[in-house]
Write a protein that holds these residues in place. Structure first.
Motif, PDB file in Angstrom:
ATOM      1  N   TYR A 121      -2.715  12.513  -2.208  1.00  0.00           N
ATOM      2  CA  TYR A 121      -2.125  11.871  -2.852  1.00  0.00           C
ATOM      3  C   TYR A 121      -1.817  12.002  -4.365  1.00  0.00           C
ATOM      4  O   TYR A 121      -2.915  12.296  -4.646  1.00  0.00           O
ATOM      5  CB  TYR A 121      -1.778  10.261  -2.697  1.00  0.00           C
ATOM      6  CG  TYR A 121      -3.396   9.255  -2.713  1.00  0.00           C
ATOM      7  CD1 TYR A 121      -2.385   8.742  -3.500  1.00  0.00           C
ATOM      8  CD2 TYR A 121      -4.260   9.153  -1.960  1.00  0.00           C
ATOM      9  CE1 TYR A 121      -3.934   8.153  -4.397  1.00  0.00           C
ATOM     10  CE2 TYR A 121      -5.058   8.319  -2.223  1.00  0.00           C
ATOM     11  CZ  TYR A 121      -4.906   7.668  -3.183  1.00  0.00           C
ATOM     12  OH  TYR A 121      -5.840   6.898  -4.267  1.00  0.00           O
ATOM     13  N   LEU A 149       0.187   3.469  -1.614  1.00  0.00           N
ATOM     14  CA  LEU A 149       0.003   3.290  -0.538  1.00  0.00           C
ATOM     15  C   LEU A 149      -0.376   2.680   0.112  1.00  0.00           C
ATOM     16  O   LEU A 149      -1.070   1.384   0.603  1.00  0.00           O
ATOM     17  CB  LEU A 149      -1.309   4.605   0.398  1.00  0.00           C
ATOM     18  CG  LEU A 149      -0.738   5.621  -1.239  1.00  0.00           C
ATOM     19  CD1 LEU A 149      -2.349   6.826  -0.462  1.00  0.00           C
ATOM     20  CD2 LEU A 149       0.917   6.359  -0.785  1.00  0.00           C
ATOM     21  N   GLN A 198       3.374  10.552  -3.197  1.00  0.00           N
ATOM     22  CA  GLN A 198       3.720  11.695  -2.510  1.00  0.00           C
ATOM     23  C   GLN A 198       2.475  11.462  -2.366  1.00  0.00           C
ATOM     24  O   GLN A 198       1.645  12.662  -1.991  1.00  0.00           O
ATOM     25  CB  GLN A 198       3.076  12.291  -3.598  1.00  0.00           C
ATOM     26  CG  GLN A 198       4.480  12.108  -5.101  1.00  0.00           C
ATOM     27  CD  GLN A 198       4.790  12.978  -5.830  1.00  0.00           C
ATOM     28  OE1 GLN A 198       5.710  13.718  -6.585  1.00  0.00           O
ATOM     29  NE2 GLN A 198       3.894  13.680  -6.762  1.00  0.00           N
ATOM     30  N   PRO A 199       2.519  10.668  -0.966  1.00  0.00           N
ATOM     31  CA  PRO A 199       0.974  11.181   0.507  1.00  0.00           C
ATOM     32  C   PRO A 199       1.404  13.120   0.973  1.00  0.00           C
ATOM     33  O   PRO A 199       2.639  12.758   1.100  1.00  0.00           O
ATOM     34  CB  PRO A 199       0.553  10.076   0.712  1.00  0.00           C
ATOM     35  CG  PRO A 199       2.096   9.463   0.800  1.00  0.00           C
ATOM     36  CD  PRO A 199       2.579   9.928  -0.585  1.00  0.00           C
ATOM     37  N   SER A 258       8.060   8.099  -0.019  1.00  0.00           N
ATOM     38  CA  SER A 258       7.231   9.401   0.461  1.00  0.00           C
ATOM     39  C   SER A 258       6.454   9.077   1.900  1.00  0.00           C
ATOM     40  O   SER A 258       5.756   9.083   1.953  1.00  0.00           O
ATOM     41  CB  SER A 258       6.236   9.960  -0.563  1.00  0.00           C
ATOM     42  OG  SER A 258       6.620   9.724  -1.985  1.00  0.00           O
TER      43      SER A 258
END
Length: 893
Positions: A249, A216, A238-239, A169
């Protein structure tokens, strides 16, 4: 080094083309490449990227499920293509296969573009290694393709560093440095903290202990300066980017019974983390089914949209839904002072199912806005298809087929289209191919970069001194503030003149840290190590700070760890429900919270700008003390300050202590006597302290490395075995717990343990990995008695309310008779004994504590355990009453 060059870069040319497609046409039977929609000449002619992948099937040809919460899933056979314009006739090149031997089956996903449209960044995983174990298989890596130079490269060049964890991602951050944010299991900073804790480096499992957590990270465009940004114990992934420069995110909240996938935001330095949207929005799928957002992206109008779909899917898609995160914090909850009924809406023209059932109007796999001012999107869409039972061929859905409960879905058939909801048109770009999925389409339209947030500097949100110590600070305006409502009468409870009749119930904030759990490959320890319940995982205490009389508290907190907190009484017992979300602070970060909320609360919380104003009014005036507080020490308060803010500004932010230490800092002695001081200290324990060196000994202060790690075996069981003479000089009796709570007397004869509670440090017959005492305290048991010199379970006759025997009956309620025609009594039963403790906390373990504190209890054990010992037991139970709280302390055969 993974670099290759293609000598035919694509120019950015805008010309007219002729593609068009009206929405909703169908063919009755489909074979091969089929789509009968008509063309229309309005498509921008610019480069387009997309992925062509096979329908994922197992060795039996059955479709493989795609699980939102399994980002590391490998589905080989994908290829990333780049076309010089968004047209089926346009030239295209395979830009990823050049990295691998010819015919190799690799995987690629999560395609994103730079703001100028000249670079692609994506996740790619190398082909599987035959016969290798899963832990030895290649990891997902971040790759970049430079369009002007036609160069493909792996961003992290070093092979060893690239394989530290799965990286997926990726998204470009704004700024000329082109830093990249991505989700990764490498857990860079968390691994370093493990070394500080004298543990080996590893990537911790999620809260369900199934997979390594994705969190992240950010790195420079050359793969250096990798920095961990978030510290959730489950996935942060999923940022995407918000216009204000923050990272938006998905976060999987999995702590203690939670199972929520929500949207959070954080700045590019990991600070100012907030819950943005969706904690109570997972029942918004078809027919109120559970649904999850995937591939969130920013819309040109500032909203966020994504594909709303079933968590586990064999259709691989759902509906396109936009959320108004600025004005809503969940689907039906607007932010404070905003009216409205729905925070999300479908942007599809026709209804789309999200529950993985057959959707008459088709289904979307992925989509991306064009950012060209038209509101259009480029989408991956599959029409609804079933297997026609008359010829066993794929056919478009009809009302007749959809009404047939025996109908079998056909494989999805994803093609790529330009989607215009305003004009209700869908223009074909790439027609679908049977057995393949054309997904993640992306038009490389240059667009304005999002806001660039500068690095933190010393101001109201950042403290350089705390940063140097590896600390941040947390300020809660009042623990008596529940969703903006004053739950106690803050102005009254903060006044020392009222404490004789109404003392503040909340006395300390306990800071609690998550303990990282390794995979079996790192350490294969038994599940019995968690004890009675594994729901709370393993936990450590970081320390305590006093809560000020108005319920406010400001504390130093170790940075770069997942932590939560408990609100506790003067005796160290949690008095509010557990806080069921992991928090984080980066070094130097200063974070404010208004107050508390329950897990079920649907009021805006976790995002101060969305919440009602604080229920704590703060100081009524400036340059004067709070009413009836000491004018000689804390007098120069400022209007609106909480007591914690005033104390921090005048004295300093409170430093945690592992002991419960109270001194009355507030009462004006001219009004009434100060409250008595007290201290419940680990130093007073005769059985050893559960603290680490960082907790402070002698002249050494408390530090960010402080850990209080309580094990039943090492710290609780010794309390029962400790000799407790009634007089240290001339003892007449020893109140050692196990002298009475045991199964044999002084003459080695069998005896019934006092109060039916056996506290021996011997392996339990119920579970050899646990001591008898642990099982007796935390599991329900049965009464025992001595029969013929042996200790056996006590049996009693079953009688009704009148004391008459109860007889056996058949299924119709008729008495069952013996051979003599007499009714047969129900067999004798054991007598249950309720567990003395509960993993729900010390407040739910009164059956144990009352005998030490309540003069009216059936057994009076007051004075048998010290205050320090009772505090240790209370905090251990509040953590979850684990058998061990460090997996590396667990004996492993």
């Amino acid at each position: 080094m993974h670099t290759s060059t293609n000598k035919a870069p694509f120019p950015l040319i805008l010309v007219a083309s002729t593609l068009a497609l009206l929405w909703g046409c169908e063919s009755s039977v489909e074979t091969g490449v089929v789509d009968d929609l008509e063309p229309d000449p309005v498509v921008l002619d610019i480069p387009m990227a997309y992925i062509n992948r096979p329908i994922p099937v197992d060795e039996d040809g059955v479709r493989i499920t795609d699980d939102v919460l399994m980002p590391q899933t490998f589905m080989p056979g994908a290829v990333l293509y780049l076309k010089d314009r968004a047209a089926s006739t346009a030239a295209e090149i395979d830009i990823t296969s050049q990295a691998w031997p010819e015919g190799a089956l690799y995987d690629v996903k999560d395609v994103s573009a730079s703001y100028d449209g000249e670079r692609l960044v994506f996740a790619m995983r190398a082909p599987e290694i035959e016969d290798a174990d899963e832990e030895d298989q290649p990891k997902w890596n971040i790759w970049e393709y430079d369009i002007p130079s036609a160069t493909l490269r792996r961003v992290i060049n070093d092979d060893i560093q690239a394989e530290v964890g799965h990286d997926v991602s990726p998204r470009y951050l704004p700024g000329v440095e082109r830093r990249i944010v991505f989700a990764s299991t490498r857990q860079t900073r968390s691994r370093a903290v493990l070394l500080d804790d004298n543990k080996p480096q590893f990537s911790a499992l999620d809260d369900s202990r199934n997979e390594e957590s994705f969190v992240l990270h950010a790195m420079d465009n050359d793969g250096t300066n990798i920095e961990q940004l978030t510290y959730n114990q489950s996935h942060d992934f999923q940022p995407t980017l918000l216009p204000d420069g923050r990272i938006f995110y998905s976060r999987w909240d999995r702590m203690t019974g939670n199972n929520q996938l929500s949207f959070y935001a954080v700045d590019p330095y990991g600070m100012h983390q907030t819950l943005e949207y969706g904690y109570h929005s997972q029942d918004t799928g078809t027919d109120d089914s559970e649904a999850f957002f995937v591939r969130p992206q920013q819309l040109p109008d500032g909203r966020i949209f994504g594909i709303l779909r079933n968590r586990v899917s064999t259709e691989y898609g759902g509906d396109m839904v936009a959320i108004d995160y600025e004005n809503y914090i969940s689907a039906s909850t607007p932010v404070y002072n905003v009216a409205g009924t729905s925070g999300q809406e479908s942007v599809s023209v026709l209804p789309i199912n999200t529950d993985d059932s057959l959707s008459a109007n088709g289904i979307f796999h992925s989509s991306s806005p064009l950012f060209d001012g038209t509101g259009r999107m480029i989408v991956s869409w599959s029409r609804c298809r079933v297997i026609n039972p008359t010829n066993n061929l794929p056919a478009s859905c009809t009302e007749e087929f959809l009404a047939d409960p025996t109908i079998v879905p056909a494989d999805p058939l994803y093609g790529i289209y330009i989607y215009n909801s305003a004009e209700r048109t869908q223009q074909p770009v790439l027609l679908p191919i049977e057995g393949r999925m054309l997904v993640e389409p992306l038009l490389l339209i240059p667009r304005t970069a999002d806001n660039l947030i500068p690095p933190p500097v010393a101001n109201v949100d950042y403290d350089a001194t705390l940063a140097d110590e590896g600390l941040g600070s947390l300020h809660i305006k009042s623990v008596y503030d529940f969703d903006g409502t004053d739950s106690i009468g803050i102005e009254g409870i903060r006044d020392p003149a009222n404490w004789a009749t109404t003392p503040p119930p909340a006395r300390f904030l306990r800071l609690v840290k998550a303990v990282s759990i390794p995979s079996d490959e790192v350490l294969d320890f038994p599940n019995t190590a968690f004890g009675r319940s594994a729901a709370n995982g393993m936990r450590e205490i970081l320390g305590y700070v006093p809560i000020e009389p108005d319920g406010s508290v400001m504390a130093k907190v170790p940075a770069d760890v997942a932590f939560t907190f408990d609100i506790v009484s003067a005796q160290g017992k949690r008095i509010f429900p557990r806080h069921n979300n992991w928090l984080q602070l980066r070094p130097g970060e200063q974070r404010d919270c208004n107050g508390c909320h329950t897990r079920a609360s649907e009021m805006p919380h976790g995002r101060i700008a969305a919440e009602a104003p604080s229920a704590n009014p703060g100081a009524p005036t400036s340059d004067a003390p709070f009413p009836n507080t000491d004018p000689n020490t804390l007098s120069l308060v400022q209007m609106g300050e909480t007591m914690a803010q005033a104390y921090a500004r005048i004295v300093g932010v409170r430093t945690p202590s592992v002991d419960l230490v109270y001194d009355d800092d507030w009462t004006d002695p001219a009004v009434q006597a100060k409250q008595p001081s007290f201290a419940y200290s680990y130093a007073d324990l005769l059985t050893g302290s559960p603290t680490s060196p960082g907790c402070g000994t002698g002249a050494s202060p408390w530090s960010a490395q402080c850990r209080v790690t309580i094990h039943y075996v090492d710290h609780i069981q010794p309390l029962w075995d400790l000799s407790r003479p009634d007089d240290p000089v001339a003892p007449t009796v020893d109140n050692q717990c196990t002298s009475c709570h045991t199964n044999v007397d002084a003459m080695a004869a069998a005896m019934v343990p006092a109060a039916q509670l056996d506290l021996r440090a011997e392996p339990s017959p119920d579970q050899q990995a646990h001591f008898v005492g642990y099982r007796e305290l935390l599991f329900n048991d049965v009464e025992q008695e001595i029969v013929n010199g042996a200790l056996v379970d006590r049996l009693v006759e079953v009688v009704d309310a009148n004391g008459d025997p109860v007889y056996q009956r058949d299924a119709d309620g008729n008495l069952i008779l013996d051979g003599n025609g007499d009714p047969i009594p129900v067999p004798p039963v054991t007598v249950p004994v309720q567990a003395s403790m509960s993993t729900n906390g010390a407040g739910n373990s009164n059956r144990f504590f009352n005998v030490f504190t309540n003069a009216g209890a059936t057994v009076d054990h007051r004075g048998f355990l010290t205050d320090a010992e009772l505090k240790l037991i209370a905090e251990w139970i509040d953590l979850g009453a684990q058998y061990y709280n460090n997996p590396f302390a667990v004996p492993v055969n």
